[in-house]
Design a protein around this motif. Sequence first.
Motif, short mmCIF file in Angstrom:
data_model
loop_
_atom_site.label_atom_id
_atom_site.label_comp_id
_atom_site.label_asym_id
_atom_site.label_seq_id
_atom_site.Cartn_x
_atom_site.Cartn_y
_atom_site.Cartn_z
N ARG A 39 0.86 -1.19 0.00
CA ARG A 39 0.00 0.00 0.00
C ARG A 39 0.89 1.24 0.00
NH1 ARG A 39 -5.14 1.27 -1.33
NH2 ARG A 39 -6.20 2.60 0.16
N ILE A 40 0.51 2.24 -0.78
CA ILE A 40 1.22 3.51 -0.82
C ILE A 40 0.27 4.59 -0.33
CG2 ILE A 40 2.40 5.19 -2.28
CD1 ILE A 40 2.96 2.89 -4.24
N LEU A 41 0.75 5.46 0.57
CA LEU A 41 -0.06 6.55 1.10
C LEU A 41 0.71 7.87 0.93
CD1 LEU A 41 -1.37 5.03 4.47
CD2 LEU A 41 -2.51 5.03 2.24
N PHE A 92 -4.94 3.48 5.56
CA PHE A 92 -5.28 4.79 5.01
C PHE A 92 -4.87 5.87 6.00
CE2 PHE A 92 -9.28 2.75 6.56
CZ PHE A 92 -9.48 3.50 7.72
N GLU A 93 -4.97 7.12 5.58
CA GLU A 93 -4.63 8.25 6.45
C GLU A 93 -5.82 8.58 7.33
OE1 GLU A 93 -2.79 12.79 6.18
OE2 GLU A 93 -3.52 11.79 4.38
N ASN A 98 -1.96 11.03 10.53
CA ASN A 98 -1.11 9.84 10.64
C ASN A 98 -1.69 8.70 9.81
OD1 ASN A 98 0.80 10.98 12.42
ND2 ASN A 98 -0.55 10.61 14.17
N ALA A 99 -0.88 7.68 9.61
CA ALA A 99 -1.34 6.50 8.87
C ALA A 99 -1.96 5.51 9.84
CB ALA A 99 -0.18 5.86 8.12
N THR A 100 -3.03 4.87 9.39
CA THR A 100 -3.70 3.85 10.20
C THR A 100 -3.69 2.53 9.45
OG1 THR A 100 -5.17 5.53 11.16
CG2 THR A 100 -5.82 3.23 11.39
N ALA A 120 3.12 10.13 10.91
CA ALA A 120 3.43 10.65 9.58
C ALA A 120 4.76 11.37 9.55
CB ALA A 120 2.32 11.59 9.12
N ALA A 121 5.27 11.75 10.72
CA ALA A 121 6.52 12.52 10.78
C ALA A 121 7.76 11.64 10.75
CB ALA A 121 6.54 13.39 12.04
#
Length: 537
Positions: A39-41, A92-93, A98-100, A120-121
């Motif tokens: 997966r790419i976010l 997903f975001e 942040n990513a979940t 996300a940081a």
Amino acid sequence: MKKTLILCLLALGAGKARAQFTTIAESPAFQEPGDGNARILQLTNGNTLFIHFTPKQGLQLQLFDRQHRRIDTLPPTTDWKTYKNAQLDAAFESGNGNATIFLSDRSKRHPLLRRLTISAANGLLTEDSVIAEQDKVDLRKKSLASSDFLIIRDPHSGSYAVWMYFNTDDESDAGYQIVHFSAHHREISRARFKNFDHGAPFRYWDMAVIGEEKLCILGMEENKGQSGDSLVMKLATLDSGMIFFKFHDLRFPAEAAVTGAFVKYNPQTRQLLLLQAVKKTEKKTERILTRSSVVQLPALNISFAKDIYFWGVNQKQQEAFGSETDYNGVPQNVFFRADGGYSIVFEELDNHIRMMNNTPTVVSTVLANVAVVDYDSTGKEINSWIIPRRHINQGVVMKPFYLKVRENVNAPFQWGDQYKLFTYIPGYILINDLDARRKAADPSRQTAIRDISNCHGFYYALEGKEPVPQRDFVFNTETDRQVALFAFSDYDPVKRTLVTLKRNPGNKREIKLVWLQVPERKTEGHDMAGAASNNMK
């Protein structure tokens, strides 16, 4: 006829006069995943997260900053291998940027759904919560679904819902439980459902999440009686804060031959669009018929169902290829536009089946011509295009709506066949295919592609009235064959950036993340209402 074929050949060639996809950056090469899910976010803070999960190795994460440089957080504080023997259900975001990541763990008798929050940081794990635990599951009695958890997300608000199967020692207690969450993971509502009062089961098909307002679940009531079986299509709604479903009968013919159905919410028109794929037999030939209907919210006024006929597609197919055979595509997904209109993507699938030990076994699926049909906000067809292709997927069953199913998580890698899948972003189809020298203008004469060694990455621009839209190289090269895993992509419609996985031309066992600038369109009617193809913002 000759003139039309010449025009098709020109369309298949590279037209350099148009705006090009531009490569912004590439990551260092790394080993191409051979199994598992990816997966790419593209995150709101400008960073990009690549997620790769395998049941044997667990999670593997790579985070890239705004300048597309990998962020290495040392020393590692999390042993991602502890999450092996699970299943990646969605990623997903979330509302906080942040990513979940959702992982279902079946290593114990009570399956668990874990929700991981990834910063996300810096890509570090900041939270690991068990948000759902099923009652004891007896797989011998489990007949309602093949997976333990389903996560459906609203691409416009970020709210989401978790569907799960539940069962106890008493077989009659089997049923569903659905939990509605906000984009910030606040629980909004929770409800359970077993059977209707007269004992008829409710067969789940799909679900639409409408912000924090409500859930809409599309399903089928299955009645069995001495005089025969009957089926009723229903829409179950769960309003915010409620604990009980409301069921509404649909003017939607319910048939045993339904092979798939889905529901999607159009925020511009406040409507639900329902699509159904129905298997029909005509003159001893099986075909899939697509049926659609619209539900007006909040009144739940339901229009009569109508069958979708490919009048425009058939005309363009005959114009382009001289084909007298009707187009026989099945629906794969719907994409809404900012003007309230929508595009439906269809694909022809030909499953080849042989009898092995007296059992029908799928040997391969031929992925054939793609059609994109544009509709206005009233459901009137306004344009259509044909994208000729023939790819073979070995030993894989491809079904209607498989693109829709992959919105939250991609299907597992399998024998390199993932390179044969296409993707849609507003106004474009991206696909790996043969160049004009090897590709026949008439797809019926095209040898099916078994591997992508002679392929390039192409895009088709969905504009104009030509039956076959003009195509060009994604990576702007004719000599160096460059292909990508377009099915594993993430599109940001605001920045008009697409991130995908490109095979390293120098080493076919390696891939790179590549950031692409999508060219501006003359008309922006194809742009979706604040939404992206895979990771809706």
